[in-house]
Write a protein that holds these residues in place. Structure first.
Motif, PDB file in Angstrom:
ATOM      1  N   GLN A  59       0.851  -1.190   0.000  1.00  0.00           N
ATOM      2  CA  GLN A  59       0.000   0.000   0.000  1.00  0.00           C
ATOM      3  C   GLN A  59       0.885   1.239   0.000  1.00  0.00           C
ATOM      4  OE1 GLN A  59      -3.003  -0.029   3.183  1.00  0.00           O
ATOM      5  NE2 GLN A  59      -2.645  -2.224   3.432  1.00  0.00           N
ATOM      6  N   ASN A  60       0.549   2.197  -0.831  1.00  0.00           N
ATOM      7  CA  ASN A  60       1.237   3.477  -0.837  1.00  0.00           C
ATOM      8  C   ASN A  60       0.814   4.257   0.412  1.00  0.00           C
ATOM      9  OD1 ASN A  60       2.416   5.905  -1.472  1.00  0.00           O
ATOM     10  ND2 ASN A  60       1.613   5.962  -3.558  1.00  0.00           N
ATOM     11  N   PRO A  61       1.672   4.825   1.174  1.00  0.00           N
ATOM     12  CA  PRO A  61       3.064   5.173   0.936  1.00  0.00           C
ATOM     13  C   PRO A  61       4.077   4.203   1.539  1.00  0.00           C
ATOM     14  CG  PRO A  61       2.321   6.388   2.832  1.00  0.00           C
ATOM     15  CD  PRO A  61       1.156   5.527   2.372  1.00  0.00           C
ATOM     16  N   TRP A  62       3.670   3.032   1.999  1.00  0.00           N
ATOM     17  CA  TRP A  62       4.603   2.142   2.692  1.00  0.00           C
ATOM     18  C   TRP A  62       5.300   1.180   1.748  1.00  0.00           C
ATOM     19  CZ3 TRP A  62      -0.635   2.336   4.257  1.00  0.00           C
ATOM     20  CH2 TRP A  62      -0.875   3.315   5.224  1.00  0.00           C
ATOM     21  N   GLY A  63       4.557   0.588   0.838  1.00  0.00           N
ATOM     22  CA  GLY A  63       5.127  -0.416  -0.048  1.00  0.00           C
ATOM     23  C   GLY A  63       4.640  -0.259  -1.464  1.00  0.00           C
ATOM     24  N   SER A  64       4.984  -1.240  -2.273  1.00  0.00           N
ATOM     25  CA  SER A  64       4.645  -1.239  -3.691  1.00  0.00           C
ATOM     26  C   SER A  64       3.724  -2.405  -4.011  1.00  0.00           C
ATOM     27  CB  SER A  64       5.915  -1.394  -4.532  1.00  0.00           C
ATOM     28  OG  SER A  64       6.861  -0.413  -4.223  1.00  0.00           O
ATOM     29  N   ASP A  65       3.016  -2.303  -5.133  1.00  0.00           N
ATOM     30  CA  ASP A  65       2.198  -3.423  -5.591  1.00  0.00           C
ATOM     31  C   ASP A  65       3.104  -4.636  -5.748  1.00  0.00           C
ATOM     32  OD1 ASP A  65      -0.132  -4.696  -6.533  1.00  0.00           O
ATOM     33  OD2 ASP A  65       0.561  -4.420  -8.598  1.00  0.00           O
ATOM     34  N   GLY A  66       2.673  -5.755  -5.239  1.00  0.00           N
ATOM     35  CA  GLY A  66       3.486  -6.965  -5.295  1.00  0.00           C
ATOM     36  C   GLY A  66       4.297  -7.223  -4.037  1.00  0.00           C
ATOM     37  N   ASP A  67       4.350  -6.255  -3.117  1.00  0.00           N
ATOM     38  CA  ASP A  67       5.036  -6.482  -1.847  1.00  0.00           C
ATOM     39  C   ASP A  67       4.205  -7.399  -0.963  1.00  0.00           C
ATOM     40  OD1 ASP A  67       7.167  -4.885  -2.479  1.00  0.00           O
ATOM     41  OD2 ASP A  67       6.564  -3.197  -1.227  1.00  0.00           O
ATOM     42  N   VAL A  98      11.966   3.581   2.819  1.00  0.00           N
ATOM     43  CA  VAL A  98      13.091   2.970   3.522  1.00  0.00           C
ATOM     44  C   VAL A  98      12.666   2.081   4.683  1.00  0.00           C
ATOM     45  CG1 VAL A  98      15.210   3.394   4.821  1.00  0.00           C
ATOM     46  CG2 VAL A  98      14.713   4.715   2.756  1.00  0.00           C
ATOM     47  N   PRO A  99      11.810   2.479   5.600  1.00  0.00           N
ATOM     48  CA  PRO A  99      11.420   1.513   6.629  1.00  0.00           C
ATOM     49  C   PRO A  99      10.671   0.343   5.995  1.00  0.00           C
ATOM     50  CG  PRO A  99      10.773   3.732   7.271  1.00  0.00           C
ATOM     51  CD  PRO A  99      11.191   3.786   5.830  1.00  0.00           C
ATOM     52  N   GLU A 100      10.847  -0.825   6.565  1.00  0.00           N
ATOM     53  CA  GLU A 100      10.196  -2.027   6.037  1.00  0.00           C
ATOM     54  C   GLU A 100       9.380  -2.700   7.133  1.00  0.00           C
ATOM     55  OE1 GLU A 100      10.279  -1.918   2.988  1.00  0.00           O
ATOM     56  OE2 GLU A 100      12.195  -1.073   2.417  1.00  0.00           O
ATOM     57  N   ALA A 101       8.805  -3.841   6.830  1.00  0.00           N
ATOM     58  CA  ALA A 101       7.834  -4.498   7.711  1.00  0.00           C
ATOM     59  C   ALA A 101       8.426  -5.625   8.557  1.00  0.00           C
ATOM     60  CB  ALA A 101       6.670  -5.026   6.873  1.00  0.00           C
ATOM     61  N   GLN A 102       9.709  -5.527   8.925  1.00  0.00           N
ATOM     62  CA  GLN A 102      10.305  -6.631   9.669  1.00  0.00           C
ATOM     63  C   GLN A 102       9.673  -6.867  11.041  1.00  0.00           C
ATOM     64  OE1 GLN A 102      11.893  -3.864   8.604  1.00  0.00           O
ATOM     65  NE2 GLN A 102      13.842  -3.542   9.645  1.00  0.00           N
ATOM     66  N   ALA A 153      17.514  -1.798   6.550  1.00  0.00           N
ATOM     67  CA  ALA A 153      16.563  -0.708   6.777  1.00  0.00           C
ATOM     68  C   ALA A 153      15.978  -0.777   8.182  1.00  0.00           C
ATOM     69  CB  ALA A 153      15.436  -0.779   5.753  1.00  0.00           C
ATOM     70  N   GLU A 154      15.589   0.379   8.686  1.00  0.00           N
ATOM     71  CA  GLU A 154      14.856   0.396   9.952  1.00  0.00           C
ATOM     72  C   GLU A 154      13.441  -0.121   9.715  1.00  0.00           C
ATOM     73  OE1 GLU A 154      14.505   4.620   8.273  1.00  0.00           O
ATOM     74  OE2 GLU A 154      16.104   3.194   8.479  1.00  0.00           O
ATOM     75  N   CYS A 155      12.710  -0.299  10.798  1.00  0.00           N
ATOM     76  CA  CYS A 155      11.371  -0.867  10.696  1.00  0.00           C
ATOM     77  C   CYS A 155      10.291   0.202  10.826  1.00  0.00           C
ATOM     78  CB  CYS A 155      11.170  -1.929  11.775  1.00  0.00           C
ATOM     79  SG  CYS A 155      11.414  -1.308  13.443  1.00  0.00           S
ATOM     80  N   VAL A 157       6.827   1.548  12.376  1.00  0.00           N
ATOM     81  CA  VAL A 157       6.189   1.454  13.681  1.00  0.00           C
ATOM     82  C   VAL A 157       4.823   2.122  13.591  1.00  0.00           C
ATOM     83  CG1 VAL A 157       8.342   1.390  15.010  1.00  0.00           C
ATOM     84  CG2 VAL A 157       7.284   3.586  14.498  1.00  0.00           C
ATOM     85  N   GLN A 158       3.981   1.868  14.578  1.00  0.00           N
ATOM     86  CA  GLN A 158       2.649   2.504  14.616  1.00  0.00           C
ATOM     87  C   GLN A 158       2.769   4.007  14.410  1.00  0.00           C
ATOM     88  OE1 GLN A 158      -0.570   1.701  14.820  1.00  0.00           O
ATOM     89  NE2 GLN A 158      -0.197  -0.485  14.789  1.00  0.00           N
ATOM     90  N   GLY A 159       1.884   4.551  13.594  1.00  0.00           N
ATOM     91  CA  GLY A 159       1.854   5.990  13.349  1.00  0.00           C
ATOM     92  C   GLY A 159       2.677   6.441  12.157  1.00  0.00           C
ATOM     93  N   ASP A 160       3.497   5.552  11.573  1.00  0.00           N
ATOM     94  CA  ASP A 160       4.285   5.938  10.404  1.00  0.00           C
ATOM     95  C   ASP A 160       3.383   6.364   9.252  1.00  0.00           C
ATOM     96  OD1 ASP A 160       6.654   5.372  11.632  1.00  0.00           O
ATOM     97  OD2 ASP A 160       7.158   3.638  10.381  1.00  0.00           O
ATOM     98  N   ALA A 161       3.776   7.404   8.590  1.00  0.00           N
ATOM     99  CA  ALA A 161       3.117   7.873   7.369  1.00  0.00           C
ATOM    100  C   ALA A 161       1.604   7.993   7.530  1.00  0.00           C
ATOM    101  CB  ALA A 161       3.467   6.975   6.192  1.00  0.00           C
ATOM    102  N   GLY A 162       1.178   8.407   8.718  1.00  0.00           N
ATOM    103  CA  GLY A 162      -0.230   8.699   8.930  1.00  0.00           C
ATOM    104  C   GLY A 162      -1.175   7.518   8.900  1.00  0.00           C
ATOM    105  N   GLY A 163      -0.803   6.399   9.442  1.00  0.00           N
ATOM    106  CA  GLY A 163      -1.751   5.300   9.535  1.00  0.00           C
ATOM    107  C   GLY A 163      -1.202   3.950   9.151  1.00  0.00           C
ATOM    108  N   TRP A 164       0.007   3.658   9.513  1.00  0.00           N
ATOM    109  CA  TRP A 164       0.627   2.356   9.236  1.00  0.00           C
ATOM    110  C   TRP A 164      -0.352   1.228   9.547  1.00  0.00           C
ATOM    111  CZ3 TRP A 164       4.051  -0.675   7.176  1.00  0.00           C
ATOM    112  CH2 TRP A 164       4.473  -1.851   7.796  1.00  0.00           C
ATOM    113  N   PRO A 165      -0.571   0.307   8.589  1.00  0.00           N
ATOM    114  CA  PRO A 165      -1.575  -0.740   8.785  1.00  0.00           C
ATOM    115  C   PRO A 165      -1.111  -1.903   9.664  1.00  0.00           C
ATOM    116  CG  PRO A 165      -0.596  -0.915   6.603  1.00  0.00           C
ATOM    117  CD  PRO A 165      -0.041   0.328   7.239  1.00  0.00           C
ATOM    118  N   GLY A 166       0.149  -1.943  10.043  1.00  0.00           N
ATOM    119  CA  GLY A 166       0.637  -3.028  10.874  1.00  0.00           C
ATOM    120  C   GLY A 166       0.200  -2.902  12.325  1.00  0.00           C
ATOM    121  N   ASP A 167       0.405  -3.975  13.073  1.00  0.00           N
ATOM    122  CA  ASP A 167       0.031  -3.941  14.484  1.00  0.00           C
ATOM    123  C   ASP A 167       1.243  -3.963  15.379  1.00  0.00           C
ATOM    124  OD1 ASP A 167       0.811  -6.567  14.165  1.00  0.00           O
ATOM    125  OD2 ASP A 167      -1.067  -7.441  14.812  1.00  0.00           O
TER     126      ASP A 167
END
Length: 167
Positions: A59-67, A98-102, A153-155, A157-167
């Motif tokens: 999902q933009n702005p975190w990742g790309s289609d196919g991620d 640059v941050p990823e979903a590790q 890359a760093e990871c 976290v909650q709140g990144d880019a206005g609504g990171w979908p991760g938990d």
């Protein structure tokens, strides 16, 4: 007194960054695997290995289609079998920022009852870029579980880019 078993019994899982920024690091990391397996074999340990990869939410702005957030590349296999089977299958693409979903990937890996991950946010967890239920390593009973995280890359976290979908 309880003494740990010697040689130790452990399962080692390589959790590898597969985002685009790792394209030049993958061959370097892969070149280290034969030496690691040789050293582990020489240790006399009862060990098994596996490989998983992560990128980001598709999902933009975190990742790309196919991620994807997490994918099991090679399940737990005796000795260095998981590493030697899985590392050649690793890829490097996407990731967008640059941050990823590790952290999300590690959370999934460590939580047997983790629900599927809807990477692209379309409320359908059966897309190719989603992480289905049950893709955690099949750890051996009684083994110590070790995760080797490899990333550049760093990871997120909650709140990144206005609504990171991760938990």
């Amino acid at each position: 007194v309880h003494l740990p078993a010697f040689p130790p019994v452990f399962d080692l899982c390589l959790v590898q960054d597969e985002s685009g920024s790792f394209f030049d690091d993958l061959p370097v990391m892969a070149a280290q695997i034969p030496g690691l397996v040789t050293a582990l074999d020489a240790s006399g340990s009862d060990y098994a290995t596996c490989v998983a990869g992560f990128r980001d939410f598709a999902q933009n702005p975190w990742g790309s289609d196919g991620d994807w957030v997490y994918r099991r590349v090679a399940d737990v296999t005796a000795g260095g079998g998981g590493l030697t089977a899985g590392v050649p299958l690793l890829t490097a693409f996407g990731g967008f920022d640059v941050p990823e979903a590790q952290l999300e990937a590690l959370h999934y890996l460590a939580t047997p009852a983790h629900p599927a991950i809807d990477s692209n946010g379309d409320l359908d967890t059966t897309d190719a870029n989603d992480t289905p239920v049950g893709q955690q390593p099949t750890w051996r009973a009684g083994s110590q579980r070790i995760v080797l995280l490899s990333t550049d890359a760093e990871c997120h976290v909650q709140g990144d880019a206005g609504g990171w979908p991760g938990d």
